[in-house]
Design a protein around this motif. Structure first.
Motif, PDB file in Angstrom:
ATOM      1  N   THR A   7      27.282 -29.239 -24.009  1.00 59.05           N
ATOM      2  CA  THR A   7      28.313 -30.366 -24.898  1.00 59.05           C
ATOM      3  C   THR A   7      27.789 -30.725 -25.534  1.00 59.05           C
ATOM      4  OG1 THR A   7      29.923 -29.924 -23.105  1.00 59.05           O
ATOM      5  CG2 THR A   7      31.178 -30.857 -24.474  1.00 59.05           C
ATOM      6  N   TRP A   8      27.749 -31.304 -27.484  1.00 58.07           N
ATOM      7  CA  TRP A   8      27.800 -31.817 -28.578  1.00 58.07           C
ATOM      8  C   TRP A   8      28.500 -32.640 -29.241  1.00 58.07           C
ATOM      9  CZ3 TRP A   8      22.815 -31.663 -28.914  1.00 58.07           C
ATOM     10  CH2 TRP A   8      21.861 -30.798 -28.636  1.00 58.07           C
ATOM     11  N   ARG A   9      28.297 -34.003 -28.654  1.00 55.98           N
ATOM     12  CA  ARG A   9      29.213 -35.196 -29.166  1.00 55.98           C
ATOM     13  C   ARG A   9      28.719 -35.718 -30.824  1.00 55.98           C
ATOM     14  NH1 ARG A   9      28.591 -39.888 -26.909  1.00 55.98           N
ATOM     15  NH2 ARG A   9      27.195 -39.221 -24.483  1.00 55.98           N
ATOM     16  N   LYS A  10      29.237 -36.737 -31.189  1.00 57.54           N
ATOM     17  CA  LYS A  10      29.128 -38.133 -31.954  1.00 57.54           C
ATOM     18  C   LYS A  10      29.903 -38.898 -31.759  1.00 57.54           C
ATOM     19  CE  LYS A  10      30.462 -35.896 -35.865  1.00 57.54           C
ATOM     20  NZ  LYS A  10      30.870 -34.929 -37.512  1.00 57.54           N
ATOM     21  N   SER A  11      29.009 -40.226 -32.313  1.00 52.32           N
ATOM     22  CA  SER A  11      29.306 -41.528 -31.920  1.00 52.32           C
ATOM     23  C   SER A  11      30.816 -42.027 -32.578  1.00 52.32           C
ATOM     24  CB  SER A  11      28.499 -42.280 -32.429  1.00 52.32           C
ATOM     25  OG  SER A  11      29.142 -43.507 -32.305  1.00 52.32           O
ATOM     26  N   THR A  12      31.577 -42.383 -31.697  1.00 49.85           N
ATOM     27  CA  THR A  12      32.792 -42.626 -32.431  1.00 49.85           C
ATOM     28  C   THR A  12      33.006 -43.303 -33.808  1.00 49.85           C
ATOM     29  OG1 THR A  12      32.918 -44.526 -31.080  1.00 49.85           O
ATOM     30  CG2 THR A  12      34.407 -42.184 -30.510  1.00 49.85           C
ATOM     31  N   ARG A  13      31.805 -44.165 -33.826  1.00 47.57           N
ATOM     32  CA  ARG A  13      31.863 -44.598 -35.235  1.00 47.57           C
ATOM     33  C   ARG A  13      31.019 -44.096 -36.377  1.00 47.57           C
ATOM     34  NH1 ARG A  13      29.671 -50.607 -33.094  1.00 47.57           N
ATOM     35  NH2 ARG A  13      30.789 -51.038 -31.386  1.00 47.57           N
ATOM     36  N   VAL A  21      23.925 -37.805 -35.727  1.00 47.16           N
ATOM     37  CA  VAL A  21      23.227 -37.218 -34.589  1.00 47.16           C
ATOM     38  C   VAL A  21      24.420 -37.086 -33.081  1.00 47.16           C
ATOM     39  CG1 VAL A  21      21.147 -37.848 -34.873  1.00 47.16           C
ATOM     40  CG2 VAL A  21      22.415 -39.429 -33.144  1.00 47.16           C
ATOM     41  N   GLU A  22      23.815 -35.591 -33.569  1.00 47.34           N
ATOM     42  CA  GLU A  22      24.718 -35.032 -32.070  1.00 47.34           C
ATOM     43  C   GLU A  22      24.040 -35.182 -30.783  1.00 47.34           C
ATOM     44  OE1 GLU A  22      28.427 -32.340 -33.497  1.00 47.34           O
ATOM     45  OE2 GLU A  22      26.151 -31.707 -33.883  1.00 47.34           O
ATOM     46  N   VAL A  23      24.864 -36.029 -29.715  1.00 45.28           N
ATOM     47  CA  VAL A  23      24.065 -35.924 -28.334  1.00 45.28           C
ATOM     48  C   VAL A  23      24.504 -34.924 -27.285  1.00 45.28           C
ATOM     49  CG1 VAL A  23      23.550 -37.931 -26.639  1.00 45.28           C
ATOM     50  CG2 VAL A  23      23.778 -37.907 -29.017  1.00 45.28           C
ATOM     51  N   ALA A  24      24.186 -34.808 -26.236  1.00 49.17           N
ATOM     52  CA  ALA A  24      24.250 -33.570 -25.665  1.00 49.17           C
ATOM     53  C   ALA A  24      23.705 -33.844 -24.241  1.00 49.17           C
ATOM     54  CB  ALA A  24      24.328 -31.943 -25.818  1.00 49.17           C
ATOM     55  N   SER A  36      23.308 -33.717 -37.064  1.00 50.68           N
ATOM     56  CA  SER A  36      24.983 -32.675 -37.025  1.00 50.68           C
ATOM     57  C   SER A  36      24.849 -31.689 -38.547  1.00 50.68           C
ATOM     58  CB  SER A  36      25.713 -33.963 -37.366  1.00 50.68           C
ATOM     59  OG  SER A  36      25.597 -34.495 -38.124  1.00 50.68           O
ATOM     60  N   LYS A  37      24.006 -31.653 -39.500  1.00 51.06           N
ATOM     61  CA  LYS A  37      23.970 -31.406 -40.919  1.00 51.06           C
ATOM     62  C   LYS A  37      23.740 -30.077 -40.515  1.00 51.06           C
ATOM     63  CE  LYS A  37      22.218 -33.842 -43.073  1.00 51.06           C
ATOM     64  NZ  LYS A  37      21.425 -35.139 -42.687  1.00 51.06           N
TER      65      LYS A  37
END
Length: 61
Positions: A7-13, A21-24, A36-37
């Motif tokens: 499950t990939w997510r990005k910073s709320t900032r 970047v996205e983190v899982a 993320s691009k």
């Protein structure tokens, strides 16, 4: 490294342009990092302990 189910997510900032970047971090024993691009591109992987140490250092704590 098998990342099926990540499950990939990005910073709320993150900005609206998506340059980030996205983190899982929902998989056992591994944290994945990707651009993320380029979601189908390469993924860096870290142990949860290494990732936690990086985040702690980046925050300056």
């Amino acid at each position: 490294m098998e990342l099926t189910g990540a499950t990939w997510r990005k910073s709320t900032r993150s900005g609206t342009q998506g340059d980030c970047v996205e983190v899982a971090d929902n998989l056992p024993g591994v944290v994945g990092i990707r651009d993320s691009k380029d979601p189908t591109g390469p993924v860096l992987t870290f142990s949860p302990d290494s990732w936690r140490a990086f985040i702690t250092h980046a925050k300056g704590r």
